[in-house]
Design a protein around this motif. Structure first.
Motif, PDB file in Angstrom:
ATOM      1  N   PRO A 124       0.801  -1.227   0.000  1.00 33.25           N
ATOM      2  CA  PRO A 124       0.000   0.000   0.000  1.00 33.25           C
ATOM      3  C   PRO A 124       0.829   1.270   0.000  1.00 33.25           C
ATOM      4  O   PRO A 124       0.415   2.285  -0.565  1.00 33.25           O
ATOM      5  CB  PRO A 124      -0.832  -0.114   1.280  1.00 33.25           C
ATOM      6  CG  PRO A 124      -0.052  -1.040   2.167  1.00 33.25           C
ATOM      7  CD  PRO A 124       0.591  -2.020   1.226  1.00 33.25           C
ATOM      8  N   HIS A 125       2.020   1.234   0.603  1.00 28.37           N
ATOM      9  CA  HIS A 125       2.850   2.436   0.626  1.00 28.37           C
ATOM     10  C   HIS A 125       3.315   2.817  -0.779  1.00 28.37           C
ATOM     11  O   HIS A 125       3.340   4.012  -1.129  1.00 28.37           O
ATOM     12  CB  HIS A 125       4.057   2.220   1.546  1.00 28.37           C
ATOM     13  CG  HIS A 125       3.699   1.960   2.965  1.00 28.37           C
ATOM     14  ND1 HIS A 125       3.420   0.694   3.425  1.00 28.37           N
ATOM     15  CD2 HIS A 125       3.549   2.802   4.027  1.00 28.37           C
ATOM     16  CE1 HIS A 125       3.124   0.761   4.722  1.00 28.37           C
ATOM     17  NE2 HIS A 125       3.204   2.017   5.106  1.00 28.37           N
ATOM     18  N   LEU A 126       3.666   1.818  -1.595  1.00 25.53           N
ATOM     19  CA  LEU A 126       4.055   2.114  -2.968  1.00 25.53           C
ATOM     20  C   LEU A 126       2.893   2.718  -3.746  1.00 25.53           C
ATOM     21  O   LEU A 126       3.046   3.709  -4.470  1.00 25.53           O
ATOM     22  CB  LEU A 126       4.529   0.839  -3.671  1.00 25.53           C
ATOM     23  CG  LEU A 126       5.914   0.301  -3.332  1.00 25.53           C
ATOM     24  CD1 LEU A 126       6.245  -0.895  -4.218  1.00 25.53           C
ATOM     25  CD2 LEU A 126       6.979   1.362  -3.467  1.00 25.53           C
ATOM     26  N   ASN A 127       1.718   2.109  -3.605  1.00 26.00           N
ATOM     27  CA  ASN A 127       0.559   2.595  -4.352  1.00 26.00           C
ATOM     28  C   ASN A 127       0.157   4.001  -3.933  1.00 26.00           C
ATOM     29  O   ASN A 127      -0.213   4.833  -4.768  1.00 26.00           O
ATOM     30  CB  ASN A 127      -0.610   1.624  -4.181  1.00 26.00           C
ATOM     31  CG  ASN A 127      -0.462   0.390  -5.060  1.00 26.00           C
ATOM     32  OD1 ASN A 127       0.638   0.071  -5.507  1.00 26.00           O
ATOM     33  ND2 ASN A 127      -1.545  -0.305  -5.312  1.00 26.00           N
ATOM     34  N   ILE A 128       0.227   4.278  -2.637  1.00 29.57           N
ATOM     35  CA  ILE A 128      -0.133   5.616  -2.170  1.00 29.57           C
ATOM     36  C   ILE A 128       0.901   6.635  -2.633  1.00 29.57           C
ATOM     37  O   ILE A 128       0.559   7.754  -3.026  1.00 29.57           O
ATOM     38  CB  ILE A 128      -0.284   5.620  -0.637  1.00 29.57           C
ATOM     39  CG1 ILE A 128      -1.571   4.893  -0.248  1.00 29.57           C
ATOM     40  CG2 ILE A 128      -0.311   7.047  -0.092  1.00 29.57           C
ATOM     41  CD1 ILE A 128      -1.829   4.807   1.228  1.00 29.57           C
ATOM     42  N   ALA A 129       2.175   6.258  -2.619  1.00 29.42           N
ATOM     43  CA  ALA A 129       3.210   7.171  -3.112  1.00 29.42           C
ATOM     44  C   ALA A 129       2.967   7.518  -4.572  1.00 29.42           C
ATOM     45  O   ALA A 129       3.127   8.672  -4.986  1.00 29.42           O
ATOM     46  CB  ALA A 129       4.591   6.531  -2.941  1.00 29.42           C
ATOM     47  N   VAL A 130       2.550   6.528  -5.361  1.00 30.08           N
ATOM     48  CA  VAL A 130       2.261   6.771  -6.775  1.00 30.08           C
ATOM     49  C   VAL A 130       0.988   7.594  -6.930  1.00 30.08           C
ATOM     50  O   VAL A 130       0.936   8.558  -7.698  1.00 30.08           O
ATOM     51  CB  VAL A 130       2.149   5.440  -7.535  1.00 30.08           C
ATOM     52  CG1 VAL A 130       1.622   5.673  -8.947  1.00 30.08           C
ATOM     53  CG2 VAL A 130       3.506   4.743  -7.597  1.00 30.08           C
ATOM     54  N   ARG A 131      -0.053   7.233  -6.208  1.00 28.96           N
ATOM     55  CA  ARG A 131      -1.336   7.931  -6.361  1.00 28.96           C
ATOM     56  C   ARG A 131      -1.205   9.407  -6.015  1.00 28.96           C
ATOM     57  O   ARG A 131      -1.766  10.260  -6.696  1.00 28.96           O
ATOM     58  CB  ARG A 131      -2.405   7.270  -5.471  1.00 28.96           C
ATOM     59  CG  ARG A 131      -3.742   8.008  -5.475  1.00 28.96           C
ATOM     60  CD  ARG A 131      -4.880   7.153  -5.027  1.00 28.96           C
ATOM     61  NE  ARG A 131      -5.207   6.128  -6.008  1.00 28.96           N
ATOM     62  CZ  ARG A 131      -5.923   6.341  -7.104  1.00 28.96           C
ATOM     63  NH1 ARG A 131      -6.339   7.567  -7.396  1.00 28.96           N
ATOM     64  NH2 ARG A 131      -6.208   5.358  -7.915  1.00 28.96           N
ATOM     65  N   TYR A 132      -0.458   9.736  -4.973  1.00 28.08           N
ATOM     66  CA  TYR A 132      -0.284  11.134  -4.581  1.00 28.08           C
ATOM     67  C   TYR A 132       0.950  11.776  -5.226  1.00 28.08           C
ATOM     68  O   TYR A 132       1.266  12.918  -4.916  1.00 28.08           O
ATOM     69  CB  TYR A 132      -0.197  11.239  -3.060  1.00 28.08           C
ATOM     70  CG  TYR A 132      -1.513  11.013  -2.354  1.00 28.08           C
ATOM     71  CD1 TYR A 132      -2.369  12.069  -2.059  1.00 28.08           C
ATOM     72  CD2 TYR A 132      -1.910   9.729  -1.976  1.00 28.08           C
ATOM     73  CE1 TYR A 132      -3.581  11.860  -1.416  1.00 28.08           C
ATOM     74  CE2 TYR A 132      -3.123   9.513  -1.332  1.00 28.08           C
ATOM     75  CZ  TYR A 132      -3.949  10.582  -1.056  1.00 28.08           C
ATOM     76  OH  TYR A 132      -5.156  10.369  -0.417  1.00 28.08           O
ATOM     77  N   ASP A 133       1.624  11.030  -6.096  1.00 27.77           N
ATOM     78  CA  ASP A 133       2.794  11.522  -6.816  1.00 27.77           C
ATOM     79  C   ASP A 133       3.877  12.029  -5.861  1.00 27.77           C
ATOM     80  O   ASP A 133       4.472  13.099  -6.075  1.00 27.77           O
ATOM     81  CB  ASP A 133       2.379  12.642  -7.782  1.00 27.77           C
ATOM     82  CG  ASP A 133       3.326  12.761  -8.976  1.00 27.77           C
ATOM     83  OD1 ASP A 133       4.125  11.834  -9.193  1.00 27.77           O
ATOM     84  OD2 ASP A 133       3.281  13.788  -9.673  1.00 27.77           O
ATOM     85  N   ARG A 134       4.161  11.244  -4.823  1.00 26.56           N
ATOM     86  CA  ARG A 134       5.182  11.607  -3.829  1.00 26.56           C
ATOM     87  C   ARG A 134       6.534  11.057  -4.276  1.00 26.56           C
ATOM     88  O   ARG A 134       7.041  10.078  -3.737  1.00 26.56           O
ATOM     89  CB  ARG A 134       4.799  11.062  -2.458  1.00 26.56           C
ATOM     90  CG  ARG A 134       3.437  11.468  -1.953  1.00 26.56           C
ATOM     91  CD  ARG A 134       3.237  12.965  -1.949  1.00 26.56           C
ATOM     92  NE  ARG A 134       2.041  13.362  -1.219  1.00 26.56           N
ATOM     93  CZ  ARG A 134       1.394  14.495  -1.406  1.00 26.56           C
ATOM     94  NH1 ARG A 134       1.827  15.357  -2.309  1.00 26.56           N
ATOM     95  NH2 ARG A 134       0.319  14.778  -0.709  1.00 26.56           N
ATOM     96  N   LEU A 135       7.134  11.688  -5.255  1.00 25.96           N
ATOM     97  CA  LEU A 135       8.347  11.174  -5.870  1.00 25.96           C
ATOM     98  C   LEU A 135       9.511  11.134  -4.888  1.00 25.96           C
ATOM     99  O   LEU A 135      10.291  10.179  -4.875  1.00 25.96           O
ATOM    100  CB  LEU A 135       8.702  12.026  -7.089  1.00 25.96           C
ATOM    101  CG  LEU A 135       9.892  11.549  -7.920  1.00 25.96           C
ATOM    102  CD1 LEU A 135       9.617  10.190  -8.542  1.00 25.96           C
ATOM    103  CD2 LEU A 135      10.223  12.563  -9.006  1.00 25.96           C
TER     104      LEU A 135
END
Length: 275
Positions: free
Chosen positions: A106-117
């Protein structure tokens, strides 16, 4: 349940202890949202009770705190959690809806969804330092998660393609994530708004960079003239399996192995859209 308003909490739980946990959970959520100092957030997380789990109160886990840091882009807190707890901060928390054990990434998906590069880069560094290549690969390619979660069944790469978050996609691919989603990238290219087409094109280009060999796609065979005009003769012929990959593609594949930033430093006539 930190997404609830404080005025709603009294109607959610019957137990006074559980209601108190919900209030303190909401307070912690707000503190991360306000990006309070790391030492203060850790004091709150470790010294207060926030969660109600199986009839018992407990403190927030580092992995749960990292989810909040991701949502609100608290980079200092994310860095502390990953430095202090390493990959254990990336474990999937237990689902609060169905109480099943956490699964997926979930951390990877949330980083992608919120564009937290930036935080995504921190997470990639933590995974690289764990030293277990098989587990790292499984985590990068994970498609797990509960069925009621918005991104269930999607890997971080697939989600990045769907949202046209090209920078996140390139970072994932450079770190070894499987380049899934070519068909979705093609569909995204022709269906997205004109304002987002540049990012969709970049996602498609990045997937092509990391494909070991082109898959046979029905949409290319159904409308060859349309896709040939969109992709260009060289790329289209390669995807159809009737020609080798373009020379520029082969050169860029070698270059990108030295880091995700190498592509962006190239002059415009050597960018991926030039092939």
């Amino acid at each position: 349940m930190p997404w609830l308003l404080s005025s709603q909490l009294d109607y959610v739980s019957s137990s006074p202890s559980e209601r108190q946990c919900e209030r303190t959970a909401f307070s912690f959520y707000c503190s991360v949202r306000e990006r309070l100092p790391v030492w203060l957030l850790e004091d709150m997380r470790c010294m207060e009770v926030f969660c109600w789990d199986d009839g018992h109160p407990r403190a927030f886990l580092p992995s749960e705190a990292l989810l909040y840091a991701l949502i609100h882009d608290h980079q200092d807190y994310a860095q502390y959690l990953l430095n202090r707890y390493s990959v254990s901060a990336l474990r999937a928390p237990r689902c609060s809806y169905c109480c099943c054990r956490g699964s997926g990434a979930p951390h990877l998906n949330i980083a992608v969804r919120y564009d937290r590069l930036v935080i995504l880069g921190m997470m990639m560094a933590a995974l690289k330092n764990c030293g277990e290549q098989t587990k790292r690969q499984d985590y990068l390619d994970s498609c797990g998660g509960c069925s009621h979660v918005a991104d269930a069944g999607k890997s971080a790469v697939q989600l990045a393609v769907e949202l046209s978050h090209a920078d996140c996609l390139l970072l994932l691919l450079v770190e070894g994530a499987r380049p899934d989603g070519l068909d979705a990238a093609l569909q995204r290219l022709v269906s997205c708004d004109v304002s987002k087409r540049h990012h969709a094109q970049r996602c498609l280009d990045y997937l092509l960079l990391f494909l070991p060999k082109p898959p046979l796609l029905q949409r290319l065979q159904d409308e060859p003239q349309r896709w040939q005009s969109l992709l260009g003769n060289k790329v289209f012929s390669w995807l159809q399996g009737v020609a080798p990959p373009p020379l520029l593609l082969q050169a860029l594949r070698s270059l990108v192995q030295f880091g995700a930033d190498r592509i962006s430093l190239l002059p415009d006539f050597l960018q991926l859209h030039s092939w």
